[in-house]
Design a protein around this motif. Structure first.
Motif, PDB file in Angstrom:
ATOM      1  N   THR A  36      46.217  42.787  36.294  1.00  0.00           N
ATOM      2  CA  THR A  36      46.057  43.537  37.542  1.00  0.00           C
ATOM      3  C   THR A  36      47.398  44.199  37.863  1.00  0.00           C
ATOM      4  O   THR A  36      48.279  43.597  38.470  1.00  0.00           O
ATOM      5  N   MET A  37      47.517  45.445  37.466  1.00  0.00           N
ATOM      6  CA  MET A  37      48.799  46.137  37.549  1.00  0.00           C
ATOM      7  C   MET A  37      49.321  46.234  38.984  1.00  0.00           C
ATOM      8  O   MET A  37      50.506  46.037  39.233  1.00  0.00           O
ATOM      9  N   TRP A  38      48.449  46.528  39.956  1.00  0.00           N
ATOM     10  CA  TRP A  38      48.915  46.695  41.332  1.00  0.00           C
ATOM     11  C   TRP A  38      49.431  45.379  41.906  1.00  0.00           C
ATOM     12  O   TRP A  38      50.416  45.364  42.648  1.00  0.00           O
ATOM     13  N   LEU A  39      48.803  44.252  41.553  1.00  0.00           N
ATOM     14  CA  LEU A  39      49.248  42.952  42.062  1.00  0.00           C
ATOM     15  C   LEU A  39      50.575  42.547  41.412  1.00  0.00           C
ATOM     16  O   LEU A  39      51.486  42.046  42.088  1.00  0.00           O
ATOM     17  N   MET A  40      50.686  42.806  40.115  1.00  0.00           N
ATOM     18  CA  MET A  40      51.943  42.516  39.435  1.00  0.00           C
ATOM     19  C   MET A  40      53.069  43.370  40.020  1.00  0.00           C
ATOM     20  O   MET A  40      54.184  42.890  40.238  1.00  0.00           O
TER      21      MET A  40
END
Length: 124
Positions: A36-40
């Motif tokens: 999950t790119m946005w959470l990372m």
């Protein structure tokens, strides 16, 4: 057994160091969310903000440290820096003060507060 005192400059430096480790910890947690790119990205930015805040705190305490009063501790004989009316030795944590009114009194960090100083001035 008495209360353990600590030097204010050392407390602030410890806080700044803990911000570095907390920031790295937050960034490592972010690696758990690679899918999950946005959470990372949020975790990485929060970690970076923590490390940046640590840099600001280190800079601030460094500048403050240059304005402190340097004395030789009567207990251990090593040079130390006093910040405020009362402080502890950086090496042996001996309570220290340069204020003649506070000599012989029980060590209390509240002596550094502006409210306490105003109350003592009003009593005189």
């Amino acid at each position: 057994m008495g209360v353990k005192y600590s030097n204010k400059i050392n407390k602030i430096r410890t806080f700044a160091l803990s911000l570095v480790f907390i920031g790295f910890g937050i960034m490592y947690v972010g690696l758990l969310f690679k899918e999950t790119m946005w959470l990372m990205s949020i975790f990485m930015i929060l970690g970076l903000l923590s490390v940046t805040l640590s840099t600001v705190v280190y800079f601030w305490i460094g500048m403050l440290s240059t304005k402190t009063i340097k004395v030789v501790c009567p207990n251990c004989g090593k040079p130390t820096k006093l910040l405020g009316r009362v402080d502890a030795c950086m090496h042996c944590n001996e309570p220290l003060t340069l204020d003649k009114d506070l000599e012989g009194k029980e060590f209390d960090e509240r002596y550094n507060s502006k409210r306490y100083q105003k109350n003592t001035e009003n009593q005189k």
